[in-house]
Scaffold this motif. Sequence first.
Motif, PDB file in Angstrom:
ATOM      1  N   VAL A 125       2.958  23.991  21.573  1.00 42.48           N
ATOM      2  CA  VAL A 125       2.900  24.063  23.037  1.00 42.48           C
ATOM      3  C   VAL A 125       1.466  23.859  23.495  1.00 42.48           C
ATOM      4  N   ARG A 126       0.539  24.504  22.787  1.00 41.21           N
ATOM      5  CA  ARG A 126      -0.874  24.385  23.159  1.00 41.21           C
ATOM      6  C   ARG A 126      -1.336  22.925  23.083  1.00 41.21           C
ATOM      7  N   GLU A 127      -0.980  22.257  21.981  1.00 40.47           N
ATOM      8  CA  GLU A 127      -1.352  20.848  21.833  1.00 40.47           C
ATOM      9  C   GLU A 127      -0.816  20.009  22.981  1.00 40.47           C
ATOM     10  N   ASP A 128       0.467  20.242  23.293  1.00 43.32           N
ATOM     11  CA  ASP A 128       1.101  19.481  24.367  1.00 43.32           C
ATOM     12  C   ASP A 128       0.352  19.723  25.682  1.00 43.32           C
ATOM     13  N   ALA A 129       0.053  20.985  25.969  1.00 38.79           N
ATOM     14  CA  ALA A 129      -0.631  21.317  27.225  1.00 38.79           C
ATOM     15  C   ALA A 129      -2.004  20.654  27.285  1.00 38.79           C
ATOM     16  N   LEU A 130      -2.734  20.677  26.161  1.00 37.40           N
ATOM     17  CA  LEU A 130      -4.057  20.044  26.133  1.00 37.40           C
ATOM     18  C   LEU A 130      -3.935  18.546  26.404  1.00 37.40           C
TER      19      LEU A 130
END
Lengths: 467, 161
Positions: A446-451
Motif C-alpha cells: 500500500v505504501r509503495e502504491d501511495a508513493l
Amino acid sequence: MATTAIPTSLPTGTHGVPVDRDRAIRARRLSLWRDGLEAAAWLVTVAGISFFLASGAMVWTVRADVLNSLGRLLGIIATVLILVQVLLASRAPWIERALGHDKALKLHGAMGQPVFLILVAHAAFLTIGYGSPTGRDIVAQTAYFLGHTRDIALSIIALAILLVVAVTSIAAARRRWPYETWHAIHLFAYIAIAIAVPHQFTDGTTFKYNAWARGFWASLYAIAFGSLLLWRVLVPAVRALRHRLVISGIERHDDGSVSVTMVGRRLDGWNARPGQFFLWRFYTKELWLTAHPYSLSAVPDGRSLRITVKPLGDDSAAVGRLSPGTRVSASGPYGRFVHDARVRPGLVLVGAGIGIAPVRAMIEGYRAGDGQCDVVVRGSSDREVPLLDEMRTLAAERGARIHEVFGHRGDGWSTVDGPQTLALLVPALPDCDVFVCGPEAWADLVREDALECGVAREAIHVEEYDW
Amino acid sequence: MKTSRLVMVAGASATMLAIGWRAGTAPFPSLVVADDPIGGAPASGSVVDPSPSGPVPTGESSTGSNPAGPSGTFVGNAVDTAFGTLQVQIVVADGEIADVQPLALGFTDSKSRQINAAAVPILEQRVLTAQSADVSYVSGASYTSQGYLASVASAIVKAGI
C-alpha cells in the motif's frame, strides 16, 4: 460503545483553513522534534569522543597503545549507542510521539548487532593491547583480567551475558521461540549494562580524571535508565493502581473476532486518542506473563476502553477465552495512527485483517467537513472482515466513503480483479494523508502504491501489526 | 534530517572534536617533582622540562679495540603495576648502560602521561649515572619508578653486567 464523546484534541475547524494551519504547524514541530532527537544522538556520541580525545588517550606511538586507544574509543561509541537503545525501548512519550512505537522498537532491534560487534572489538583490542607488553595472548590476558581485576572482570562477564542475549535473539528470530522465553533472556542485557558501568569510571581513562566528562557520562545513564524506570515501571504501576481496569464485556463477532470492553476508574484522565493502542496485560493463567499490543477499536468515552482481537496466534486465541471480571493492566497509549498526525487536508484510511480495528476508531473520530474521508477495507470476503457493519454505520453518519475491496489476493495490495491503485478510488490522493494498518508485507505494498501516486512520504502513516 | 540542520550538527560536531583534540594534545604543564628523601637525591624540587627527549648519555666512549664487557640491546621484563604494564630495554656498550628506552609505560591517559613525561627522564638519568637500577624513586611517580626500575634491573641481569 460510545459515539458521542470526542476528545478535544481533535481538529475542530470546519472550513479547512484553520485546521490546515494547525496541521502545518504540527508537521513542522514534529519534523523539528525528530531531527532534534537525531541530532542529540549524534552530538552525544561526538561529545563522548571529544572527551576521550581531551583525556589525551589517543596515542599512536606503540602498537599496544594504538590498540588500547582504539579499544577505548569503540567502548565509548558502543556505550552511547547502547544508551540510545535503552531510550528507544523506554516508551518515553517524547520518543514514541516522534518516532512511533513500531519504528522505535525496530531501530532498537536493528542497532543490536552492530553495537554488539563494536563491543567485541572494544574488548578484543584492549585485551590484546594490554597483553602485548607482557607477551600474554588474548586468552591469557582475559584470564589475567578475570583473576586480577574486579571491574574489568565484571565487564567481561557483562560481554558474555550480551553474547548469550545476542545468540538467543538470532535463534528466536529463526526458530520462532516463544516470545516470553526470549524476552526473559533479553532482560538480562540490562544486568549486563549495569555491571559494565564501574570499569568505565575506574579503568577507562576518559572519565577517571575529568569531572566534566564524569558528569556527562553519568547524566547519559541517568536519562536513559531514568526514562526506562519511569515509563516502563512507575507510570504503568501508578496507572494500574489508579484505574483498576476490569473486563466488563466480551462480544463475539460473526467473522470470528472478539471485542473486549474494559471499565475502570477515572478513565477520562487517560488521554487515548482513536487509532492508538495499548500494551495490555490480562491477569489470567495463560496471559499474565506478556503484554500484548492491541488497538482501541472505539473512541474512548471516559468510562470504558474497547479492543477488537482476531484469534490468530496462541495468545489472541486466549484473548477469545477471556471472561468478564478479569483484571487488566495497560501501558500506553502509543502510536502515531491518530488524526493529530495528519499533514494534508484529505484523509484515506486503509485497513486489512485486524488492522481494521484502529481504522474503525479513526472513522469514529473523524468529523464531517474535516477534509474528505475515504476508507479502504481489504479482505477476502465481507464475512471475514471484523466490525464491517459498525464501520458502514459510522461512515454513513459521518459522511465518509467506504471502498470495500474484497476477493482473492493479486500481485499488489488489492485483489486480482479489483482496483489496482488507490488513485482509482481516491482521485485527490496526493492531497491526502494515507493511514495504513495491516500485515507488514501488505502494508508495504500500500505504501509503495501511495508513493507512486504522489503521496508525500510524511503523509503516509503505517502502523505495523505483525507482533 | 533537513540539510540546514545537518550542517549545524556537523559544525557543532567538528567544533567539539577540535576542542577535544586540542585539549588532548596540549603540551603538559611543567611539573614540580620532589625527590624522595631516601637515597639522597641530586636536586630536590627541580622543575622538569616536560619535553620527552631524554638526556643523551655522555659516557659513550669505550676503550678502543679492547671491549670491556657485553654490548647490545637487552629487553627487560614487563612489570605490572596498578597503573599498567611497564617495560624498558637498555642499550649496553662495552658493559656500560648507554641508553634506557621505554617500550611500554603503563596507562596512556593524560594524567599518567604527564607523570611519566616528568619522571621517566629523571629515572633514566639516575640509571645512567649510577649504572644501576638501585636508584631512588621519583616521588609522585612511585608506580612508574617501581615498574621502570624493576624492568631495568631485569635487563641488567640479562646483559650480565
